[in-house]
Write an enzyme that holds these catalytic residues in place. Structure first.
Site, PDB file in Angstrom:
ATOM      1  N   HIS A 127      38.913 -18.896 -28.835  1.00 33.43           N
ATOM      2  CA  HIS A 127      37.867 -18.760 -27.883  1.00 33.43           C
ATOM      3  C   HIS A 127      38.109 -20.093 -26.727  1.00 33.43           C
ATOM      4  CE1 HIS A 127      33.781 -18.185 -25.910  1.00 33.43           C
ATOM      5  NE2 HIS A 127      34.000 -16.798 -26.052  1.00 33.43           N
ATOM      6  N   SER A 136      32.156 -14.351 -21.227  1.00 25.27           N
ATOM      7  CA  SER A 136      32.645 -15.630 -21.775  1.00 25.27           C
ATOM      8  C   SER A 136      33.637 -16.238 -20.925  1.00 25.27           C
ATOM      9  CB  SER A 136      33.278 -15.885 -23.253  1.00 25.27           C
ATOM     10  OG  SER A 136      32.059 -15.763 -24.097  1.00 25.27           O
ATOM     11  N   ASP A 158      32.361 -25.544 -27.395  1.00 24.58           N
ATOM     12  CA  ASP A 158      33.117 -24.060 -27.756  1.00 24.58           C
ATOM     13  C   ASP A 158      33.671 -24.055 -29.126  1.00 24.58           C
ATOM     14  OD1 ASP A 158      34.553 -21.550 -27.282  1.00 24.58           O
ATOM     15  OD2 ASP A 158      34.310 -21.921 -25.192  1.00 24.58           O
TER      16      ASP A 158
END
Ligand SMILES: *[C@@H]1O[C@H](CO)[C@@H](O)[C@H](O)[C@H]1NC(C)=O
Ligand SMILES: *[C@@H]1O[C@H](CO)[C@@H](O)[C@H](O)[C@H]1NC(C)=O
Ligand SMILES: *[C@@H]1O[C@H](CO)[C@@H](O)[C@H](O)[C@H]1NC(C)=O
Ligand SMILES: *[C@@H]1O[C@H](CO)[C@@H](O)[C@H](O)[C@H]1NC(C)=O
Ligand SMILES: *[C@@H]1O[C@H](CO)[C@@H](O)[C@H](O)[C@H]1NC(C)=O
Ligand SMILES: *[C@@H]1O[C@H](CO)[C@@H](O)[C@H](O)[C@H]1NC(C)=O
Ligand SMILES: *[C@@H]1O[C@H](CO)[C@@H](O)[C@H](O)[C@H]1NC(C)=O
Ligand SMILES: *[C@@H]1O[C@H](CO)[C@@H](O)[C@H](O)[C@H]1NC(C)=O
Ligand SMILES: *[C@@H]1O[C@H](CO)[C@@H](O)[C@H](O)[C@H]1NC(C)=O
Ligand SMILES: *[C@@H]1O[C@H](CO)[C@@H](O)[C@H](O)[C@H]1NC(C)=O
Length: 762
Positions: free
Chosen positions: A221, A543, A150
């Site tokens: 994220h 996600s 990620d």
């Protein structure tokens, strides 16, 4: 926030295309597959063989002189891969690439494709409870290692505190690496791995802006996904007062290892594959991948290729379906050896209150993070709110807008912000409260909209009238909203283009408005000209759904260390929920709240406590996947690209994978012959010893469905028994595009349910 993610993807695509057009003539990154069986005995390691092959390629293409060959080779080689594939990545000119293709052992090469990225409360929504079920039986996923590829992590987050955690499991071979603003001493017993991969990106463009050359998260994220899967418990978490409570990852006792391969400047396959390679050799148990590559066959999909090796090594891989819904065939990661996760809503709303001058109080959706002065503000109806000039004339008022005729609440908000209006009421069916984050606004439904319009019209029709007025207030969180869960509109839909014979997505998990940790220096929002920062953020997407399933898999792995990845996937799928909190079939927001088909929902909505004890599992071995690849009519080369083995046994090709779901394709509108589709499956009894399962089928109109035998008598644990499912078309009337039902095996304790989809979409 979904929109924000979309924009950032778009941005990185534009940036990449721009780069390609500049550098294409010189050189490109390639991922090169080699035949390890063809390696001459004189080489001691695959690495030295690849280096030598690469020097020969450079030597043969006329552009290099032999003198500086060694330094050339080392600057051209990006990564040598060990576990995920036999091969390497390199930055090559067209001549060098052609020359490489002629050398012994070369199988194929792929361009270095860009990949696409796609609470406090979600554990409770999933029914997790400290005193019983999956949390209790797995000790919150104790000692299971969850790896994520990620954007990095923010190690100082409270969600990475390791209070009460035991020593690192001895099998762990990974580590935290020092990088800029990321000392390895920031790692602890919770955050046990931190590595970064950007050589591919830099080979493509040495001048690229990385963000920070470090595992530290500069986007947010990765901090969000990793703490969703396995963050520690944090009391008093909230998003500017919304969703206040205790934040916890799904597997709050599992460890986190972050492999940063997603950068502000770009996201390339060569880096992602290297990151997965490292995660496998470090010894992660579960891998969570919230990104994918669209529209490529399995043998050109870097995620599919790298995760085949993970599956062989017993690593459970969870991936996101994508945010390109609600149309069919929009899914990525439709790969048979991973679990593919769709996104749903929870029974929680964030609200604002509108109080009209006549005393009417109306609730609507809002996630506005600011404060609103509640003193009798004039309110006026402005129709479609598509004229900024007109809006400027009423900027001191609360403006009421109606979402009709193709205008969207999103465009209206942009207009309202541009006109600097005081506040707004949006009459709309949109369900995404996060739209309102930066602007004092409330989304109300069309029925309540009529009440507000009637009140404001009475003012407009008589200007002498004292003005219509209203108050607004925010930051209300309500629970128990119905129906929930629903599949959200953005979640990508099946069937899978890369392998339509396996029904995808597999399951749905919470993905909308998920609260999790966030870097304290990365913007969560703008409030007028002020930048808003927070240690938690609420965002939406597949996600966010993907790491929920990573957490559930960690719990199952903690409770059943001997289960294969396919057994864990089967347990999650066959025990999932198909009913919402109104006891009706789960709905699809993207299809006008009609019943969600398995192309949106998968087998159902994940239920971790039930997944702990599935009764039966549909297991899949490595050769079963090879049989499938053979039946897809892939070339020997193509199969080797995925399996890394030069001797693939294609003697029993079969599209009928031992999967816990069924998909049958029929021709539409053909009345000539009766068609029959037959599936064969084998189930393993993972319950306790002797038991008898009886089948139950929900009828599907127009088809006759039978199961042979319709009763399975097990004598002991781990016994395997097989059955056939036969689907025949009754009358060849016009078939529906998608019909579906369920096959369930039931004993006194368990219901083992699989979706059956019959479709004319090929
Ligand atoms: C790999 O090399 C071996 C030995 O030279 C050969 O038998 C095999 O066919 C090769 N495989 C591929 C996919 O080229
Ligand atoms: C990034 O850091 C690594 C070591 O941590 C170093 O080898 C590499 O050259 C750096 N890259 C850039 C672009 O600064
Ligand atoms: C990188 O920047 C340097 C110095 O500004 C320039 O000379 C070089 O051409 C650039 N390289 C690329 C690939 O853009
Ligand atoms: C708005 O709030 C103020 C202050 O609480 C109150 O005096 C007033 O009556 C409210 N107006 C409406 C329309 O509810
Ligand atoms: C909003 O939903 C209602 C009920 O489903 C529907 O009748 C109406 O047409 C929808 N309005 C818009 C603007 O989509
Ligand atoms: C709706 O759109 C149509 C065609 O785009 C246009 O002719 C019509 O005037 C619009 N109606 C309103 C109320 O804006
Ligand atoms: C405005 O006037 C109409 C009728 O003229 C009346 O019904 C309405 O209550 C008035 N509105 C307010 C806010 O006083
Ligand atoms: C593979 O080829 C066979 C023989 O030509 C054909 O019958 C079959 O439909 C093909 N399978 C797929 C998945 O295209
Ligand atoms: C797939 O097979 C085709 C036909 O053999 C070949 O041209 C292509 O290079 C292969 N691609 C990969 C990635 O194996
Ligand atoms: C219907 O089936 C027959 C025989 O299987 C075939 O010849 C014909 O082309 C089919 N028609 C359509 C519209 O698929």
């Amino acid at each position: 926030m979904i929109l924000h993610i979309h924009l950032s993807i778009l941005f990185s695509y534009i940036a990449l295309l721009h780069l390609i057009s500049i550098t294409l003539a010189q050189s490109e990154n390639y991922i090169i597959h080699m035949n390890l069986s063809a390696m001459p005995k004189s080489f001691t390691t695959h690495h030295t063989w690849y280096q030598s092959t690469l020097s020969s390629a450079l030597d043969n293409s006329q552009f290099t002189t032999t003198n500086n060959l060694n330094s050339q080779t080392s600057s051209k080689l990006i990564y040598t891969y060990t576990h995920v594939m036999n091969g390497f990545s390199a930055n090559l000119s067209p001549e060098e690439h052609e020359s490489l293709k002629t050398l012994p052992g070369y199988i194929s090469s792929l361009p270095d494709l860009p990949v696409k990225l796609d609470t406090t409360y979600s554990p409770q929504f999933l029914g997790l409870n400290p005193s019983k079920g999956a949390w209790h039986d797995s000790n919150f996923g104790n000692d299971v290692i969850v790896g994520l590829i990620d954007t990095g992590v923010w190690p100082e987050s409270d969600s990475f505190k390791d209070h009460g955690m035991t020593k690192l499991p001895s099998k762990w071979k990974g580590q935290c690496e020092n990088s800029i603003h990321f000392k390895k001493s920031l790692c602890n017993r919770k955050l046990i791995g931190a590595k970064f991969f950007n050589k591919g990106l830099l080979a493509k463009d040495p001048n690229i802006t990385l963000g920070l050359n470090s595992t530290r998260d500069t986007e947010g994220h990765g901090t969000h996904t990793s703490t969703t899967a396995a963050g520690s418990r944090v009391d008093e978490a909230s998003f500017f007062g919304y969703a206040a409570g205790t934040a916890s990852g799904i597997a709050s006792n599992s460890r986190v290892a972050m492999y940063k391969a997603i950068w502000e400047g770009g996201r390339l396959s060569s880096d992602v594959v290297a990151a997965i390679d490292a995660a496998i050799s470090d010894g992660v148990d579960v891998l969570s991948l919230s990104f994918g590559v669209d529209d490529v066959p399995l043998y050109e999909d870097p995620v599919a290729i790298a995760t085949f090796a993970a599956m062989e090594k017993g690593v459970f891989v969870t991936t996101s379906a994508g945010n390109e819904g609600p149309e069919h065939k929009t899914i990525h990661n439709g790969t048979p050896w991973v679990i593919t996760v769709a996104a749903g809503t929870m029974d929680r709303d964030f609200q604002g209150t509108l109080t009209l001058g006549n005393g009417n109080t109306i609730m609507g959706l809002s996630l506005y993070i600011g404060k609103f002065p509640s003193n009798n503000v004039p309110i006026v109806f402005m129709g479609l709110c598509d004229n900024v000039k007109e809006l400027k004339k009423v900027k001191s008022k609360i403006v009421v807008c109606e979402d009709k005729n193709g205008t969207s609440a999103y465009d209206q908000l942009n207009n309202l912000v541009e006109a600097k209006c005081f506040g707004a009421v949006l009459i709309s069916n949109v369900s995404d409260a996060s739209l309102t984050q930066n602007f004092a606004s409330i989304i109300i439904n069309p029925i309540n909209g009529e009440i507000v319009k009637a009140y404001t019209k009475s003012y407009n029709s008589n200007s002498k009238n004292s003005s219509s007025i209203a108050n607004m207030s925010f930051k209300k969180t309500v629970f128990g909203t119905k129906p929930a869960p629903s599949v959200d509109s953005y979640s990508s839909r099946g069937p899978s283009k890369s392998c339509p014979f396996v029904l995808k997505p597999d399951v749905t998990a919470p993905g909308t408005s998920i609260l999790a940790a966030w870097p304290t220096n990365v913007l969560v929002s703008h409030l007028g000209t002020k930048e808003a920062l927070s240690n938690f953020n609420m965002i939406s997407g597949t996600s966010m759904a993907c790491p929920h399933v990573a957490g559930v898999a960690a719990l199952l792995k903690g409770a059943h260390s001997d289960w294969s990845p396919a057994a864990i996937r089967s347990a999650i799928m066959t025990t999932s929920d198909i009913l919402d909190n109104t006891k009706k079939h789960i709905k699809d927001i993207g299809k006008g709240n009609k019943v969600a088909t398995p192309f949106a929902l998968g087998a159902g909505h994940v239920n971790p406590n039930r997944a702990l004890d599935p009764g039966l599992v549909y297991d899949v071995g490595v050769q079963d996947y090879v049989n499938l690849l053979c039946a897809l009519n892939y070339s020997h080369k193509n199969i080797t690209t995925i399996t890394r083995s030069s001797s693939n046994d294609c003697s029993k090709p079969s599209l009928d994978l031992n999967y816990p779901s069924f998909i049958a394709f029929f021709d539409s509108g053909n009345s000539s012959s009766k068609t029959i589709h037959e599936f064969r499956r084998t189930v393993t009894n993972v319950g306790e010893g002797q038991t008898i399962y009886v089948v139950s089928i929900t009828p599907i109109k127009g088809f006759s469905i039978s199961v042979i035998p319709n009763k399975l008598v097990f004598h002991e644990k781990n016994e395997k028994l097989s059955f056939k499912l036969r689907i025949g078309v009754d009358r060849m009337t016009k078939l529906k595009k998608v019909s579906f039902g369920y096959l369930s095996w039931m004993d006194v304790k368990h219901v083992v349910r699989s979706p059956i989809v019959i479709t004319t979409m090929k």
